[in-house]
Design a protein around this motif. Structure first.
Motif, PDB file in Angstrom:
ATOM      1  N   ILE A 223      14.094 -62.191  -4.027  1.00  0.00           N
ATOM      2  CA  ILE A 223      14.740 -60.989  -3.781  1.00  0.00           C
ATOM      3  C   ILE A 223      15.354 -60.338  -3.454  1.00  0.00           C
ATOM      4  O   ILE A 223      16.382 -60.876  -2.979  1.00  0.00           O
ATOM      5  CB  ILE A 223      14.000 -61.133  -2.227  1.00  0.00           C
ATOM      6  CG1 ILE A 223      12.386 -60.886  -1.820  1.00  0.00           C
ATOM      7  CG2 ILE A 223      13.849 -59.316  -1.185  1.00  0.00           C
ATOM      8  CD1 ILE A 223      11.428 -60.183  -2.867  1.00  0.00           C
ATOM      9  N   CYS A 271      13.012 -63.922   4.499  1.00  0.00           N
ATOM     10  CA  CYS A 271      13.029 -62.949   4.041  1.00  0.00           C
ATOM     11  C   CYS A 271      11.813 -62.303   4.899  1.00  0.00           C
ATOM     12  O   CYS A 271      11.000 -62.738   5.308  1.00  0.00           O
ATOM     13  CB  CYS A 271      12.366 -62.368   2.469  1.00  0.00           C
ATOM     14  SG  CYS A 271      12.127 -60.703   2.308  1.00  0.00           S
ATOM     15  N   VAL A 272      13.268 -61.173   5.335  1.00  0.00           N
ATOM     16  CA  VAL A 272      11.334 -59.905   7.093  1.00  0.00           C
ATOM     17  C   VAL A 272      10.534 -59.828   6.077  1.00  0.00           C
ATOM     18  O   VAL A 272       9.726 -59.644   6.913  1.00  0.00           O
ATOM     19  CB  VAL A 272      12.682 -59.196   7.103  1.00  0.00           C
ATOM     20  CG1 VAL A 272      12.816 -58.832   6.153  1.00  0.00           C
ATOM     21  CG2 VAL A 272      11.732 -58.416   8.672  1.00  0.00           C
ATOM     22  N   TYR A 359      18.243 -60.439   4.491  1.00  0.00           N
ATOM     23  CA  TYR A 359      18.864 -58.406   4.421  1.00  0.00           C
ATOM     24  C   TYR A 359      20.370 -59.040   5.537  1.00  0.00           C
ATOM     25  O   TYR A 359      20.735 -57.632   5.349  1.00  0.00           O
ATOM     26  CB  TYR A 359      18.201 -57.803   4.626  1.00  0.00           C
ATOM     27  CG  TYR A 359      17.235 -57.552   5.899  1.00  0.00           C
ATOM     28  CD1 TYR A 359      16.677 -58.561   6.928  1.00  0.00           C
ATOM     29  CD2 TYR A 359      17.566 -56.581   6.619  1.00  0.00           C
ATOM     30  CE1 TYR A 359      16.131 -57.674   8.455  1.00  0.00           C
ATOM     31  CE2 TYR A 359      17.396 -56.274   7.292  1.00  0.00           C
ATOM     32  CZ  TYR A 359      16.805 -57.237   8.799  1.00  0.00           C
ATOM     33  OH  TYR A 359      16.172 -56.314   9.876  1.00  0.00           O
TER      34      TYR A 359
HETATM   35 MO    MO Z   1      14.902 -60.032   2.301  1.00  0.00          MO
END
Ligand code: MO
Ligand code: MTE
Length: 502
Positions: A223, A271-272, A359
């Motif tokens: 990502i 990943c969020v 992130y």
């Molecule tokens: Mo992410």
């Protein structure tokens, strides 16, 4: 549409010569990514996952084809409008190219020269349609032949330009430089690492359909906002650390490789944007320089609460200084599963801070670190409304049987993985239809920063079944049952799959 193809083909050739990231489709695509509202990005990532960039490309191709077709129709009666359209897109493309991170003046050339070529192609094509003075008496078949000749030429220019551009672009490729990198074996490897894969008589390495303990690099989720993967030659790479520090410093790649304090650690990334049960998480063995040691060398102001890290393509990440300095195994990673970082995963250096969503912790292609305050700067996704503080929430996932899969009656494993950002998983339970929750067998917890595999053998009887999973961490905290979508601080809820047994 042919004229637009010529424009893009010629722009590709020019970009291959001067600057691959300045290809107008990459430039405009990058701007689309940056300007998209979070609802659009979130939908795209959660629906298409690692195909998000392909979907964007197809979408842009359709939009361009539609605009080009409309301009073409207009041009038949008002050629000037069509030519002006190409001019406008050339100027727009050039202007957007200048707003991209690390842009230089040459980055305007692909769009400008592409627009000129496109306009010329449009002119020739339209002229070949209109019966000229000589051709006035010509038969329609002759007009058509003339148009087809020029159209064929346009296709050839597009193909040759595109091919030459792609070939030239390889000059910027760093895979050669990457294959020459040798990562030293760290002196210190944490003792819990290579634990057995067997627990309670189950060899977890052989459970069909279960995620392997370490995700192979080629299968590791990816990502990022980079439409063109940054190509950084380690020989020219350096990391600058500045802001509220006692000693501003710069590190080269060779300096990092030569250090005696390299560590190895097993860490899961998440990943969020991952939906409950989703694929945007993976596990790897990393080698790198402890962040705590590097940061001790620059001496950050303890009151500077945020570490902003920046990648070569301008993406930013904000990590709480406290987490960067004190999380065990937080590192500047140089290798992933025994090889130099894959280019797509941040070569030559990326940051890893276990326990935080990517992130706010996992900057790839890192080139800059700046100590500041949370009130003074907001990072890329925080500017788009995501939470500045983002510890990984405990989650569990059923890998097998898969959603809506047909299963043969008999004994089958229900198996998957569970992760709590920085705590051990102490219990995983599975619910089959309306029966009670049953404890699954857990694989050895080789690292609290790595996910934990689990399995529950099931005597599957014919019919439809609903399976659910939930995990508990070592503090006795059960993962939240409340259903949330990822924005703005990760999804939550128990993963459920529907299975048909035949
Ligand atoms: Mo992410
Ligand atoms: N330079 C850069 N680093 C980045 C990102 C990015 O867009 N650009 N995305 C982050 C996000 S959101 C995640 S989840 C992880 C994913 O790491 P991976 O692609 O290696 O799995 O990288 C992080 N690092």
């Amino acid at each position: 549409m042919l004229a637009a193809a010529v424009a893009l083909g010629v722009a590709g050739l020019v970009a291959g010569l001067v600057s691959p990231p300045a290809w107008p489709l990459t430039v405009i695509g990058g701007a689309v990514v940056d300007l998209s509202p979070h609802s659009v990005t979130e939908f795209t990532i959660s629906t298409f996952g690692r195909n998000d960039k392909l979907v964007l490309s197809i979408g842009m191709a359709l939009v361009i084809a539609a605009i080009a077709a409309a301009l073409g129709v207009v041009s038949i009666t008002r050629l000037r409008a069509g030519l002006a359209g190409f001019g406008a897109f050339g100027v727009l493309g050039a202007a957007v190219a200048l707003t991209r991170p690390a842009a230089a003046l040459v980055d305007t050339l692909p769009a400008l020269l592409g627009a000129v070529a496109g306009a010329a192609a449009l002119l020739l094509l339209i002229q070949s349609l209109a019966p000229g003075p000589v051709a006035k008496g010509a038969a329609p078949a002759e007009d058509r032949r003339r148009f087809l000749r020029i159209a064929g030429l346009a296709v050839a220019v597009t193909a040759v330009g595109g091919w030459a551009g792609t070939t030239l672009q390889r000059r910027f490729d760093v895979s050669q430089a990457r294959s020459r990198v040798k990562i030293p074996t760290p002196a210190a490897t944490s003792p819990v690492q290579s634990g057995p894969t067997v627990a309670s008589g189950i060899d977890f390495a052989t459970v069909d359909g279960l995620s392997p303990l370490f995700t192979p690099n080629k299968d590791f989720y990816r990502i990022d906002t980079a439409l063109l993967v940054p190509q950084i030659d380690p020989a020219g790479w350096s990391l600058r650390i500045h802001g509220r520090v006692a000693n501003e410093r710069k590190y080269t790649f060779d300096e990092l490789l030569a250090r005696s304090d390299l560590i190895e650690a097993d860490i899961s990334l998440a990943c969020v944007s991952n939906e409950v049960g989703g694929p945007l998480t993976g596990a790897a063995r990393w080698v790198g320089v402890p962040l705590a040691n590097i940061l001790a060398e620059v001496g950050p102001d303890p009151a500077a609460g945020q570490l902003i890290t920046r990648s070569s393509d301008g993406w930013t990440c904000g990590t709480p200084t406290q987490d960067a300095m004190t999380t065990p195994n937080a590192m500047l990673a140089l290798s992933m599963n025994g090889e130099p970082l894959p280019v797509e995963h941040g070569f030559p250096v990326r940051m890893i801070v276990p326990g935080l969503y990517g992130y706010v912790s996992a900057t790839k292609w890192i080139v800059d670190m700046e100590f500041t305050g949370f009130a003074d700067a907001a990072s890329y996704w925080v500017q788009r409304g995501w939470d500045a503080m983002a510890p990984i929430l405990t989650f569990s996932r059923i890998d097998t049987p898969g959603q809506s899969r047909a299963v043969r009656a008999g004994r089958v494993p229900i198996a998957g993985v569970a992760l709590s950002g920085s705590k051990a998983i102490s219990k995983v339970e599975v619910k089959i239809d309306d029966t009670d929750w049953q404890p699954a067998t857990l694989a050895p917890q080789t690292s609290v920063q790595l996910w934990r595999q689990w399995v529950l053998p099931w005597d599957a009887e014919t019919g439809r079944h609903v399976l659910s999973v939930r995990a508990t961490d070592e503090l006795g905290q059960l993962q939240s049952e409340e259903q949330y979508s990822p924005y703005p601080n990760a999804s939550s809820g128990w993963h459920t799959v529907n299975v048909t047994v035949t």
